[in-house]
Scaffold this motif. Structure first.
Motif, short mmCIF file in Angstrom:
data_model
loop_
_atom_site.label_atom_id
_atom_site.label_comp_id
_atom_site.label_asym_id
_atom_site.label_seq_id
_atom_site.Cartn_x
_atom_site.Cartn_y
_atom_site.Cartn_z
N ARG A 195 -9.28 30.21 -15.46
CA ARG A 195 -8.04 30.22 -14.69
C ARG A 195 -6.82 30.26 -15.61
O ARG A 195 -5.87 30.98 -15.35
CB ARG A 195 -8.00 28.99 -13.78
CG ARG A 195 -6.82 29.02 -12.86
CD ARG A 195 -7.06 28.16 -11.67
NE ARG A 195 -8.09 28.68 -10.80
CZ ARG A 195 -8.73 27.95 -9.91
NH1 ARG A 195 -8.47 26.67 -9.80
NH2 ARG A 195 -9.63 28.52 -9.12
N LEU A 196 -6.89 29.47 -16.69
CA LEU A 196 -5.82 29.52 -17.68
C LEU A 196 -5.67 30.94 -18.22
O LEU A 196 -4.55 31.44 -18.38
CB LEU A 196 -6.13 28.55 -18.82
CG LEU A 196 -5.15 28.50 -19.98
CD1 LEU A 196 -5.05 27.09 -20.52
CD2 LEU A 196 -5.53 29.46 -21.09
N GLN A 197 -6.79 31.60 -18.48
CA GLN A 197 -6.73 32.96 -19.02
C GLN A 197 -6.15 33.94 -17.99
O GLN A 197 -5.33 34.79 -18.34
CB GLN A 197 -8.13 33.42 -19.43
CG GLN A 197 -8.62 32.73 -20.70
CD GLN A 197 -10.04 33.05 -21.04
OE1 GLN A 197 -10.92 32.99 -20.18
NE2 GLN A 197 -10.31 33.39 -22.30
N LEU A 233 1.22 26.70 -22.01
CA LEU A 233 2.46 26.92 -21.27
C LEU A 233 3.65 27.04 -22.22
O LEU A 233 4.52 27.89 -22.02
CB LEU A 233 2.71 25.78 -20.27
CG LEU A 233 2.08 25.94 -18.90
CD1 LEU A 233 2.37 24.72 -18.03
CD2 LEU A 233 2.60 27.20 -18.19
N MET A 235 -8.79 21.91 -14.93
CA MET A 235 -8.64 23.36 -14.81
C MET A 235 -9.67 24.07 -15.67
O MET A 235 -9.97 23.64 -16.78
CB MET A 235 -7.25 23.79 -15.24
CG MET A 235 -6.94 25.22 -14.85
SD MET A 235 -5.27 25.67 -15.28
CE MET A 235 -4.37 24.47 -14.35
N LEU A 290 3.47 30.49 -23.70
CA LEU A 290 3.93 31.51 -22.75
C LEU A 290 5.45 31.47 -22.61
O LEU A 290 6.11 32.51 -22.52
CB LEU A 290 3.28 31.30 -21.38
CG LEU A 290 1.77 31.55 -21.32
CD1 LEU A 290 1.25 31.28 -19.91
CD2 LEU A 290 1.43 32.98 -21.73
N PHE A 291 6.02 30.26 -22.62
CA PHE A 291 7.48 30.13 -22.56
C PHE A 291 8.12 30.87 -23.74
O PHE A 291 9.04 31.69 -23.56
CB PHE A 291 7.87 28.65 -22.60
CG PHE A 291 9.35 28.42 -22.77
CD1 PHE A 291 10.23 28.69 -21.74
CD2 PHE A 291 9.85 27.95 -23.98
CE1 PHE A 291 11.60 28.50 -21.91
CE2 PHE A 291 11.22 27.75 -24.14
CZ PHE A 291 12.08 28.03 -23.10
N PHE A 317 -4.09 33.30 -15.49
CA PHE A 317 -2.66 33.05 -15.34
C PHE A 317 -1.89 33.63 -16.54
O PHE A 317 -0.86 34.29 -16.36
CB PHE A 317 -2.41 31.54 -15.23
CG PHE A 317 -0.96 31.17 -15.06
CD1 PHE A 317 -0.32 31.33 -13.85
CD2 PHE A 317 -0.23 30.65 -16.12
CE1 PHE A 317 1.01 31.00 -13.69
CE2 PHE A 317 1.10 30.30 -15.98
CZ PHE A 317 1.72 30.47 -14.75
N ARG A 338 -6.18 18.98 -21.01
CA ARG A 338 -4.81 19.00 -20.51
C ARG A 338 -3.81 19.45 -21.57
O ARG A 338 -2.88 20.20 -21.28
CB ARG A 338 -4.46 17.59 -20.04
CG ARG A 338 -3.39 17.51 -19.06
CD ARG A 338 -3.30 16.10 -18.58
NE ARG A 338 -3.10 15.19 -19.71
CZ ARG A 338 -3.32 13.87 -19.66
NH1 ARG A 338 -3.77 13.34 -18.55
NH2 ARG A 338 -3.08 13.12 -20.70
N ASN A 341 -3.73 23.11 -22.15
CA ASN A 341 -3.00 23.68 -21.03
C ASN A 341 -1.49 23.63 -21.25
O ASN A 341 -0.78 24.62 -21.04
CB ASN A 341 -3.34 22.88 -19.77
CG ASN A 341 -3.68 23.80 -18.63
OD1 ASN A 341 -3.09 24.86 -18.51
ND2 ASN A 341 -4.63 23.39 -17.80
N LEU A 342 -1.01 22.49 -21.68
CA LEU A 342 0.43 22.33 -21.91
C LEU A 342 0.89 23.15 -23.11
O LEU A 342 1.96 23.79 -23.07
CB LEU A 342 0.77 20.85 -22.10
CG LEU A 342 0.53 19.98 -20.86
CD1 LEU A 342 0.74 18.49 -21.19
CD2 LEU A 342 1.45 20.38 -19.71
#
Lengths: 203, 203, 203, 203
Positions: D5-7, D82, D1, D85-86, D9, D75, D78-79
């Motif tokens: 794209r991460l930004q 997430l 990714m 964000l949670f 999202f 990766r 990325n995790l």
């Protein structure tokens, strides 16, 4: 932060706000077999939705044309933009007040709803004014495409609409109808200000 | 405003609308131990959700192919697009009416729900028609890739679907089943119109 | 339609869905002075939220890696993607069922909730399977970076998770605990499948 | 990714969260003719909304400046993102607890609300800390623009705010007012940390 990212984030907030407004449009309480009457009595929800959709739509168009004036942004523009978005998300609340009070049509409650709406509108115009002022004091952020004369003319628009919303607040104390007229008039004024701005700036 | 920004904002509204529809899918009132029966009785919520998800999905695909016909946009296209998005967000309301009335299944209420849905669908097709008309009158906005003959053919699609929705409204007065069939038929017609359009335009 | 637009729209749906899930996390009914007990009793809402946030998060990562395999898309990919997004938005419903039934802890209701969740998960994996199948049958859409062997291996993943979810459904009839374990296991399997996929494809 | 794209999202999640917070701002229950009193009694909803809008706004600005430090992502980033964000979406819950308990003003309930808010804030800062740690251990992900000294200084910020939130939790047991002051102080500390960070990194 780059200008494009600020715009994308703002676009997101505008798109979400304009869409969640419709969620106030709920199935009314009704007796089986009498849905039609209940739906018709909901006209204020539709009226308030149309007003706020139009208002937020124009603010979005305006926001875009405003930020096309920028060549670059700094931290303060970013913070002022967040303040503006904060003010705009608040529209959700007086929209709901408006649709509820229009359904019961009690004079004092209607005054509260219309004044709340006008106060938020005043606050929104104030944040636009603050951004214009900041841009005038920092010409290095300004795009070369915009002539100083045009900019001087345009930057009075938020001030003008603030006067209209202030008049709407005062008028509502004496006549809800006149206050409502001035509020809707202020939103239509935004529309003309947008047409004016978009004609002169080639984006 | 640039075309790409109008598309991104519209995409945002479509994505939000299609996702918040699922929020009408709430846990039903149920007595402990009898959730299954309560869930099964909610089939109309699922049915209405499927219909509107499909409808909005097709409108989104259609919206994209329509705007791929544009080489550039002007202010009026922007305003017509906002009107179209307004019409589309309204789908949320008749979707909820539909799922509620299908659960109680009272004829008069069902008529109100189906006619409301068809009226919104008619309004949406009207906004597509207005955009097509505007594009025909302003060939300078049109992309060179689209042949005039193709465009002439396509631009009758909204008109055709408007006729279907109008027939659905009239039919619902006599037979809810026939009206419902025509409404669903109109949405399926959109689907075929999309397949037709996407086959001919290479985007 | 270009691939980037399909991805942006899908990202929007994922971002909205993952965020609105938190809206089920409401202030509980409580007697003044006894908020703490009411908050603690809400642990199933948090548990269901964590599960679905994790699930949707992994699906999003997976969706991205899947679409990085495409060199271009056609109409059917677009429609299959919409079907997949439809299946994914449905997660909102069994998540709410789960948090409600875990609060009352009645066996039959819990079975309904867990089976609903597993059925939706099965449906989601089916849409992934359909997209893989379609991609296998249309190698012209495939990016040259992906080796046929790797692709053949990966494309069994949705099938494997479908088997897990099916076992979860069957098991729930006999033991809610075993069914729940298999469901959570299936979601964790997705996580490993993602790690597996992301290690082999350099995006 | 890709990083972009991460930004995008993450921006989507921030934009949705900051906008749906306003949906807690509902029309109060009121007797016809007494809307004004009911609206005024809602001041805690506005206060909690302002606090959380400010907090999420700063977190968004911070998130951006943090990710401008990355040259590329892997990766695990990325995790971790997430997970962050949670943690951030959870703010929605203590915000609602705060506005409800401030309306009834019962000491024990207020403690629950303020401690919940501080626990979530602590969790959010922890996820920032984890990302900083990970970045320090993987200098290959770091952009060349950031000097090691600066980075070493900045990366203590999450630790500092964690201490403030921990103090806020402990203080709330003895004095709600002191705990609230420390919580708001922690959020203002974020603001200064952001100003500090944005002054030193030229993005």
């Amino acid at each position: 932060m780059k200008l494009s990212r600020l715009q994308a984030f703002s676009d997101g907030v505008f798109a979400i706000l304009i869409t969640i407004l419709v969620m106030d449009f709920k199935v009314p309480d009704y007796q089986t077999g009498h849905l039609l009457a209940a739906v018709i009595q909901q006209w204020p929800v539709l009226a308030a939705y149309i007003l706020s959709f139009m208002y937020i739509g124009i603010l979005w168009l305006f926001h875009h044309d405003l930020f096309s004036v920028f060549a670059q942004i700094d931290r303060n523009v970013n913070l002022l933009n967040l303040l503006m978005l904060f003010a705009i998300t608040l529209i959700n609340y007086p929209t709901a007040l408006l649709s509820h009070t229009l359904m019961h049509y009690q004079r004092t409650d209607l005054q509260v709803a219309f004044i709340s709406y006008a106060v938020i509108a005043l606050f929104i115009s104030l944040t636009f004014l603050m951004l214009y002022r900041y841009l005038r004091q920092h010409p290095e952020l300004k795009s070369a495409r915009v002539s100083p004369q045009l900019f001087a003319t345009i930057s009075y628009d938020p001030l003008r609409s603030m006067v209209i919303y202030l008049l709407s607040i005062i008028a509502t104390f004496f006549s809800v109808e006149l206050g409502a007229l001035l509020l809707v008039g202020g939103i239509i004024f935004h529309f003309y200000a947008y047409l004016h701005l978009s004609r002169r700036i080639t984006v």
